[in-house]
Design a protein around this motif. Sequence first.
Motif, PDB file in Angstrom:
ATOM      1  N   SER A  53       0.831  -1.206   0.000  1.00 42.98           N
ATOM      2  CA  SER A  53       0.000   0.000   0.000  1.00 42.98           C
ATOM      3  C   SER A  53       0.861   1.249   0.000  1.00 42.98           C
ATOM      4  O   SER A  53       0.597   2.216  -0.732  1.00 42.98           O
ATOM      5  N   ASN A  54       1.899   1.222   0.786  1.00 41.53           N
ATOM      6  CA  ASN A  54       2.799   2.376   0.845  1.00 41.53           C
ATOM      7  C   ASN A  54       3.498   2.588  -0.505  1.00 41.53           C
ATOM      8  O   ASN A  54       3.716   3.728  -0.930  1.00 41.53           O
ATOM      9  N   PHE A  55       3.830   1.485  -1.194  1.00 36.84           N
ATOM     10  CA  PHE A  55       4.490   1.598  -2.488  1.00 36.84           C
ATOM     11  C   PHE A  55       3.576   2.277  -3.510  1.00 36.84           C
ATOM     12  O   PHE A  55       3.998   3.194  -4.220  1.00 36.84           O
ATOM     13  N   PHE A  56       2.300   1.830  -3.585  1.00 33.22           N
ATOM     14  CA  PHE A  56       1.369   2.443  -4.532  1.00 33.22           C
ATOM     15  C   PHE A  56       1.062   3.892  -4.174  1.00 33.22           C
ATOM     16  O   PHE A  56       0.908   4.744  -5.051  1.00 33.22           O
ATOM     17  N   ILE A  57       0.986   4.156  -2.925  1.00 25.47           N
ATOM     18  CA  ILE A  57       0.752   5.547  -2.503  1.00 25.47           C
ATOM     19  C   ILE A  57       1.930   6.417  -2.931  1.00 25.47           C
ATOM     20  O   ILE A  57       1.759   7.560  -3.385  1.00 25.47           O
ATOM     21  N   THR A  58       3.130   5.861  -2.854  1.00 22.66           N
ATOM     22  CA  THR A  58       4.312   6.610  -3.288  1.00 22.66           C
ATOM     23  C   THR A  58       4.270   6.862  -4.796  1.00 22.66           C
ATOM     24  O   THR A  58       4.608   7.960  -5.274  1.00 22.66           O
ATOM     25  N   LEU A  59       3.844   5.839  -5.568  1.00 20.66           N
ATOM     26  CA  LEU A  59       3.727   6.008  -7.011  1.00 20.66           C
ATOM     27  C   LEU A  59       2.705   7.078  -7.368  1.00 20.66           C
ATOM     28  O   LEU A  59       2.912   7.880  -8.288  1.00 20.66           O
ATOM     29  N   LEU A  60       1.596   7.101  -6.642  1.00 22.01           N
ATOM     30  CA  LEU A  60       0.574   8.114  -6.915  1.00 22.01           C
ATOM     31  C   LEU A  60       1.087   9.515  -6.639  1.00 22.01           C
ATOM     32  O   LEU A  60       0.701  10.477  -7.304  1.00 22.01           O
ATOM     33  N   SER A  61       1.937   9.606  -5.680  1.00 17.55           N
ATOM     34  CA  SER A  61       2.442  10.936  -5.322  1.00 17.55           C
ATOM     35  C   SER A  61       3.417  11.479  -6.358  1.00 17.55           C
ATOM     36  O   SER A  61       3.644  12.691  -6.436  1.00 17.55           O
ATOM     37  N   ILE A  62       4.000  10.561  -7.206  1.00 12.97           N
ATOM     38  CA  ILE A  62       4.976  11.035  -8.225  1.00 12.97           C
ATOM     39  C   ILE A  62       4.451  10.796  -9.644  1.00 12.97           C
ATOM     40  O   ILE A  62       5.241  10.659 -10.583  1.00 12.97           O
ATOM     41  N   PRO A 104       3.124  12.723 -11.973  1.00 14.33           N
ATOM     42  CA  PRO A 104       3.554  13.626 -13.067  1.00 14.33           C
ATOM     43  C   PRO A 104       4.904  13.223 -13.649  1.00 14.33           C
ATOM     44  O   PRO A 104       5.117  13.262 -14.867  1.00 14.33           O
ATOM     45  N   PHE A 105       5.840  12.778 -12.780  1.00 15.50           N
ATOM     46  CA  PHE A 105       7.159  12.377 -13.266  1.00 15.50           C
ATOM     47  C   PHE A 105       7.053  11.086 -14.085  1.00 15.50           C
ATOM     48  O   PHE A 105       7.783  10.911 -15.073  1.00 15.50           O
ATOM     49  N   LEU A 106       6.131  10.214 -13.680  1.00 11.04           N
ATOM     50  CA  LEU A 106       5.954   8.961 -14.426  1.00 11.04           C
ATOM     51  C   LEU A 106       5.422   9.234 -15.840  1.00 11.04           C
ATOM     52  O   LEU A 106       5.848   8.593 -16.819  1.00 11.04           O
ATOM     53  N   ILE A 107       4.486  10.167 -15.969  1.00 15.22           N
ATOM     54  CA  ILE A 107       3.939  10.528 -17.289  1.00 15.22           C
ATOM     55  C   ILE A 107       5.038  11.104 -18.166  1.00 15.22           C
ATOM     56  O   ILE A 107       5.164  10.764 -19.361  1.00 15.22           O
ATOM     57  N   ILE A 108       5.862  11.965 -17.588  1.00 14.50           N
ATOM     58  CA  ILE A 108       6.950  12.568 -18.362  1.00 14.50           C
ATOM     59  C   ILE A 108       7.923  11.500 -18.831  1.00 14.50           C
ATOM     60  O   ILE A 108       8.379  11.489 -19.985  1.00 14.50           O
ATOM     61  N   LEU A 109       8.247  10.566 -17.936  1.00 14.93           N
ATOM     62  CA  LEU A 109       9.157   9.484 -18.315  1.00 14.93           C
ATOM     63  C   LEU A 109       8.557   8.617 -19.419  1.00 14.93           C
ATOM     64  O   LEU A 109       9.264   8.174 -20.355  1.00 14.93           O
TER      65      LEU A 109
END
Length: 281
Positions: free
Chosen positions: A249-258, A260-265
């Motif tokens: 859960s903490n991992f997915f929450i971390t992904l959600l928080s970043i 915009p960077f994932l879309i750019i990548l």
Amino acid sequence: MKKLFLFLIIVLFSFSCKKSEALGLDKVMKEDEVNVPPPPKVNQVKLLKPVIINSEESIAVEKIEQKIIKTGDIRFESNDLEETYSHLIIAVKKHHAIIQNDTEGKDYSSVFRRLVVRVPSKNFDLFLADISKGVTYFDNKDISSQDVTEEYIDIDARLKAKKVLEDRYLELLKKATKVSEMLEIEAQLSAIREEIEAKEGQLRYMQSQISMSTMTIEFYKTVANEGGATISYGSKIWNAFKSGFNEISNFFITLLSIWPFLIILALIAHFIRKRLKKKTV
């Protein structure tokens, strides 16, 4: 013949003169011996009685009293805190001590109570013996004595010197006629008075520490750790499953928080892949 007879007469005459001189000398010596007074007999010598000087006439020599500051710090385990506290209160009243501070608390594996007691120095050893009754062993026992006699005498001497100086300035103030002189003397008196008060404060504090010793007493009781109960194997598996789920859960929450960077990548990766395809064609 005449010459021989004359020689004998001269010899006899000289011999008679020497004999008369010897007899005269012996007579003089005997007279001197008679005139010399005999040595005093032992029983004629008078012994002088010691003269006792009154205390007012002698120089007063003050007996220096030793100044000792005693402190103690002890810690021990108790099966019953209330019973131990009651025992300490009895000892405090018996030896005319006072409780300066009383603290209660709890740490990871024990509950404790800490008392800071001021006890008259003359009763310090008896008080320590009383509160030690029933104690199997001490976790900590630190008893110390500090000799402050030299420091106390030094401060007291400086204080007396300052008071003498103050009296002299007061006499000068009475004789002063000019305002400027009065102001200057009063300024000196003010500085001297501050030093006198500071020295008096040091002596009062030191005398308080000397007359009343400080004893810190801490006693505690060991208690069971709430987290120390035995955990079953099934409970351990369930706890591990919950821990793993929480990590995911903490991992997915971390992904959600970043995001915009994932879309750019993702866009950069798509652009690079498209360019590579064009080159190959």
